[in-house]
Motif scaffolding. Structure first.
Motif, PDB file in Angstrom:
ATOM      1  N   GLU A   1       9.890  -1.860   1.909  1.00 39.76           N
ATOM      2  CA  GLU A   1       8.199  -0.507   1.500  1.00 39.76           C
ATOM      3  C   GLU A   1       9.231   0.902   1.018  1.00 39.76           C
ATOM      4  O   GLU A   1       8.877   1.529  -0.224  1.00 39.76           O
ATOM      5  CB  GLU A   1       7.069  -0.535   2.017  1.00 39.76           C
ATOM      6  CG  GLU A   1       6.780  -1.951   2.220  1.00 39.76           C
ATOM      7  CD  GLU A   1       5.485  -1.401   3.599  1.00 39.76           C
ATOM      8  OE1 GLU A   1       5.805  -0.715   4.745  1.00 39.76           O
ATOM      9  OE2 GLU A   1       4.683  -2.531   3.574  1.00 39.76           O
TER      10      GLU A   1
ATOM     11  N   THR B   1       9.115   3.000  -2.855  1.00 42.06           N
ATOM     12  CA  THR B   1       8.909   3.681  -2.755  1.00 42.06           C
ATOM     13  C   THR B   1       9.700   5.435  -3.219  1.00 42.06           C
ATOM     14  O   THR B   1       9.207   5.654  -4.549  1.00 42.06           O
ATOM     15  CB  THR B   1       8.286   4.431  -1.381  1.00 42.06           C
ATOM     16  OG1 THR B   1       6.647   3.420  -0.654  1.00 42.06           O
ATOM     17  CG2 THR B   1       7.763   6.082  -1.582  1.00 42.06           C
TER      18      THR B   1
ATOM     19  N   GLU C   1       2.031  -2.580  -2.426  1.00 42.14           N
ATOM     20  CA  GLU C   1       1.006  -2.108  -1.028  1.00 42.14           C
ATOM     21  C   GLU C   1      -0.596  -2.933  -1.880  1.00 42.14           C
ATOM     22  O   GLU C   1      -0.996  -2.772  -1.250  1.00 42.14           O
ATOM     23  CB  GLU C   1       0.864  -0.411  -1.329  1.00 42.14           C
ATOM     24  CG  GLU C   1       2.202  -0.216  -0.468  1.00 42.14           C
ATOM     25  CD  GLU C   1       2.252   1.425  -1.521  1.00 42.14           C
ATOM     26  OE1 GLU C   1       2.925   1.770  -0.142  1.00 42.14           O
ATOM     27  OE2 GLU C   1       1.406   1.859  -2.574  1.00 42.14           O
TER      28      GLU C   1
ATOM     29  N   GLU D   1      -0.729   9.134   3.461  1.00 44.38           N
ATOM     30  CA  GLU D   1      -0.164   7.743   3.210  1.00 44.38           C
ATOM     31  C   GLU D   1      -0.641   6.402   3.184  1.00 44.38           C
ATOM     32  O   GLU D   1      -0.981   5.426   1.834  1.00 44.38           O
ATOM     33  CB  GLU D   1       1.677   8.190   3.520  1.00 44.38           C
ATOM     34  CG  GLU D   1       2.178   7.039   3.371  1.00 44.38           C
ATOM     35  CD  GLU D   1       3.639   6.368   4.269  1.00 44.38           C
ATOM     36  OE1 GLU D   1       4.102   5.639   4.806  1.00 44.38           O
ATOM     37  OE2 GLU D   1       3.770   7.845   5.210  1.00 44.38           O
ATOM     38  N   LYS D   2      -1.336   6.965   4.303  1.00 45.48           N
ATOM     39  CA  LYS D   2      -2.421   5.370   4.479  1.00 45.48           C
ATOM     40  C   LYS D   2      -3.244   5.446   3.213  1.00 45.48           C
ATOM     41  O   LYS D   2      -3.928   3.769   2.941  1.00 45.48           O
ATOM     42  CB  LYS D   2      -2.892   5.397   5.839  1.00 45.48           C
ATOM     43  CG  LYS D   2      -1.993   5.177   6.954  1.00 45.48           C
ATOM     44  CD  LYS D   2      -3.065   4.888   7.968  1.00 45.48           C
ATOM     45  CE  LYS D   2      -2.223   4.940   9.551  1.00 45.48           C
ATOM     46  NZ  LYS D   2      -3.106   5.414  10.997  1.00 45.48           N
TER      47      LYS D   2
ATOM     48  N   GLN E   1      -2.082   3.402   0.053  1.00 45.40           N
ATOM     49  CA  GLN E   1      -1.822   2.618   0.011  1.00 45.40           C
ATOM     50  C   GLN E   1      -2.550   1.397   0.327  1.00 45.40           C
ATOM     51  O   GLN E   1      -2.936   0.354   0.069  1.00 45.40           O
ATOM     52  CB  GLN E   1      -1.488   2.191   2.016  1.00 45.40           C
ATOM     53  CG  GLN E   1      -0.133   2.393   1.867  1.00 45.40           C
ATOM     54  CD  GLN E   1       0.622   1.671   3.357  1.00 45.40           C
ATOM     55  OE1 GLN E   1      -0.202   1.433   4.234  1.00 45.40           O
ATOM     56  NE2 GLN E   1       1.953   1.665   3.228  1.00 45.40           N
TER      57      GLN E   1
ATOM     58  N   LYS F   1      -4.745   1.971  -3.124  1.00 44.03           N
ATOM     59  CA  LYS F   1      -3.182   0.678  -4.838  1.00 44.03           C
ATOM     60  C   LYS F   1      -3.876  -0.081  -5.167  1.00 44.03           C
ATOM     61  O   LYS F   1      -4.007  -0.965  -6.114  1.00 44.03           O
ATOM     62  CB  LYS F   1      -1.953   0.574  -4.144  1.00 44.03           C
ATOM     63  CG  LYS F   1      -0.970   1.827  -4.287  1.00 44.03           C
ATOM     64  CD  LYS F   1      -0.549   1.964  -5.490  1.00 44.03           C
ATOM     65  CE  LYS F   1      -0.132   3.359  -6.164  1.00 44.03           C
ATOM     66  NZ  LYS F   1       1.427   3.731  -5.224  1.00 44.03           N
TER      67      LYS F   1
END
Length: 654
Positions: free
Chosen positions: A218, A222, A259, A365-366, A369, A372
């Motif tokens: 992952e 990124t 993601e 970040e979450k 995710q 996306k």
């Protein structure tokens, strides 16, 4: 981004590359760059980074072997096992398939971009050809590493643990990623993967190998995504899709980040008829499902979007206990049912409760995710945010965490602006008891809103009881010894309305005092059938409510467009999908335009515009007013406590 063509990744061609992939796993050598070696200063986990930077990758002759490392892990973790444990096997197999797929994609890019042809003339390069060659080599390497990571995630995500947060905390990043050439790219990648797998604190069970491999790759995706902007000659990557034979696996340019392949969440099946009252909400929900189902997978757009009747973001609000969660389940049930019948992939994608992270940057970040997947054009996506006031609370309020601010920042970026891609296949629903607590910028993104007010009429209350006691009647006939409500048939009032006109009481004037005052002032100067009336009304509203902006005006316009597209899709279209759903985009668009014209016959534009402007402005005022009242109540409450405390203190002093 349009993908013009799809190319098959043939299994027979992949089989020929497996040997090359295995040779990389058996042994590569990599000399660390100076930057990577010095990376251990000022880092969060010096022990792991120090370990990575002191890793003996200093001699070009030193060979590391990932397959050997995985076998030695078997000895360390499961000394008594004869066969190689399942998880270690899965990881090794995924690495091999991933590398083979990446090499295949790199070869395909090299042929399409002219890199293969350049390579043959390498000896006679001038400066500009050398530059083009180096540039294409970097892009080929980046695409290969992306393909490797993407395929590994596709194979391992389904078998990895649901929650990878512990592993992510152990992971200290990838010190470097080489894009100089394919061989260097793979060698560098496997060198760091191997170092991590050899670190005793990272891997404590065979499942950890799968989990760590997912976290590692992952991070690779990124890292590559951060560099896409600097790559050149990417036309032959972004204009095509590569699909693996006999598999769902496909690579579409750089865009389908892994993601974005979220799994649908389970939900309880509920029919609209089982929800009591809420006519406005049920009608809205039904329109939403019909509009989403009109999405065209080939054209990657929705005819309703062009007609102005699609809502990428909507809001349902009402007091607690009026059926918000049931409504979410009913929308999901209806969409899933039709998607199954029409053979369309459906994703039910509610926002998780655990989104706000205590780590700085963790919530953003979450949230990225979570958002996306909403950009995946290959399925219909319903993304509800229940109790939206928890994660999207007014940012200026006292005590709002940094995590909430991060989440809102991402939400705003992805719903309007450079990142916002909406093909007309996904819709976010905010559901809240406290709309006044939502951030103003978030509320202004809402293009459709409805009240969830539960039971409101005598038949509603009769039906709410009926849904409860009919269970007894079913198991013990005759036990409910009470007489029925005369000529009313149970649940007959809980069906769906024909159109919004049936539901809305004919709004002639605003009900909110402040809005009514402004409305009446404006009426003295202009008739409500003049365009000038609305220009003056909005200007005056803005004076009273400074946060009222042109986005609010756009929202009123979209509410009018929704009314104009407020018609049923004929039931025979659902019974025989070839009549509408399976037609091409242009035909669907023409059919909807015809329906819209028929529907408009009984409508009057200036009336609808007036109704929708009043409904919206009342709503804005209610939310602002409730917020103000709540703050006043809180202040009064605090003052009362203070007065009482002073009284007790003074009495005690006497």
């Amino acid at each position: 981004m349009e993908h013009n063509s799809t190319f098959p990744i043939k299994l027979s061609e992949l089989a020929n590359l497996r040997e090359e992939a295995t040779s990389y796993l058996k042994g590569v050598s990599w000399e660390q760059g100076a930057k990577a070696k010095n990376r251990d200063k000022d880092q969060k986990d010096s022990s792991i980074l120090l370990y990575l930077s002191k890793a003996n990758g200093t001699h070009a002759s030193e060979v590391i072997s990932v397959s050997k490392t995985i076998l030695s892990l078997k000895k360390r973790l499961l000394p008594d096992s004869v066969a190689i444990p399942l998880h270690l096997n899965e990881a090794l197999y995924a690495l091999q398939e991933g590398i083979a797929t990446g090499i295949w994609l790199k070869d395909s890019y090299s042929d399409a971009s002219g890199l293969t042809a350049l390579n043959e003339r390498k000896a006679s390069f001038d400066a500009s050809q050398r530059r083009e060659y180096d540039s294409k080599m970097q892009t080929a390497t980046a695409f290969m590493l992306y393909g490797i990571a993407y395929r590994i995630l596709y194979d391992l995500k389904p078998v990895a643990s649901e929650d990878l947060s512990v592993m992510k905390n152990k992971f200290a990043g990838i010190p470097e990623l080489s894009l100089m050439s394919p061989v260097k790219g793979i060698s560098c990648l496997l060198f760091y993967l191997d170092k991590y797998l050899n670190h005793p604190e990272i891997i404590t069970s065979d499942k950890d190998v799968v989990d760590f491999t997912v976290v590692f790759f992952e991070a690779v995706i990124t890292e590559i995504q951060l560099r896409i902007g600097a790559l050149e000659y990417t036309e032959t990557i972004v204009d095509r899709t590569y699909k693996l034979e006999k598999s769902e696996f496909a690579v579409s340019g750089w865009e389908n980040v892994f993601e974005g392949t979220a799994k649908s969440v389970e939900f309880n099946k509920i029919q609209f008829e089982e929800i009591v009252g809420n006519r406005d909400a049920k009608h809205f929900a039904r329109r939403l499902t019909e509009r989403m189902l009109s999405y065209d997978f080939t054209a990657k757009k929705n005819p309703f979007q062009e007609l102005g009747g699609f809502m990428p973001v909507f809001m349902g609000y009402g007091i607690p206990g009026t059926g918000k969660s049931m409504l979410i389940a009913a929308i999901a049930t209806r969409l899933k049912k039709h998607c199954d019948e029409l053979d369309i992939p459906f994703l039910f994608h509610p926002m998780p409760d655990t989104l706000i992270s205590t780590f700085q940057g963790g919530s953003a970040e979450k949230m990225v995710q979570w958002m996306k997947p909403l950009q995946d054009p290959t399925k219909l996506i319903f993304a509800p945010i229940d109790d939206a006031e928890n994660n999207l609370q007014e940012r200026t309020a006292q005590g709002v965490s940094a995590g909430v601010k991060e989440v809102i920042g991402v939400f705003l970026r992805y719903t309007e602006g450079a990142y916002a891609v909406n093909y007309g296949n996904s819709s976010i629903g905010l559901f809240t008891n406290l709309p006044e607590m939502l951030d103003k910028a978030v509320i202004s993104r809402v293009q459709g809103r409805f009240k969830i007010d539960g039971a409101r009429t005598i038949p509603d209350f009769i039906d709410q009881d009926y849904l409860w006691w009919r269970k007894f009647e079913k198991t013990m006939p005759g036990f409910v010894n009470m007489s029925g409500p005369g000529d009313y048939t149970y649940l007959s009032d809980q069906g769906l309305a024909k159109n919004l006109g049936e539901i809305l009481s004919n709004v002639e004037r605003p009900s909110e005092e402040k809005v009514l005052e402004i409305y009446e002032q404006t009426e003295k100067k202009h008739k409500d059938t003049e365009h000038l009336f609305y220009a003056a009304l909005f200007k005056n509203i803005q004076k009273a409510f400074p946060f009222f902006s042109s986005r609010d005006i756009r929202n009123i316009q979209s509410a009018v467009s929704l009314r104009l597209t407020d018609f049923d899709l004929p039931s025979e279209w659902f019974e025989d999908p070839s009549l509408y759903f399976r037609k091409d985009y242009d035909t669907k668009f023409t059919m909807l335009q015809d329906l819209m014209k028929q529907n408009m016959k009984g409508l009057n534009f200036s009336d609808i515009r007036k109704q929708e402007a009043i409904r919206y402005l009342d709503n804005v005022a209610t939310i602002a007013d409730t917020d103000f009242k709540r703050k006043v109540d809180q202040r009064v409450h605090d003052m009362n406590i203070q007065l009482e405390a002073r009284r007790i203190f003074e009495e005690g002093d006497q």
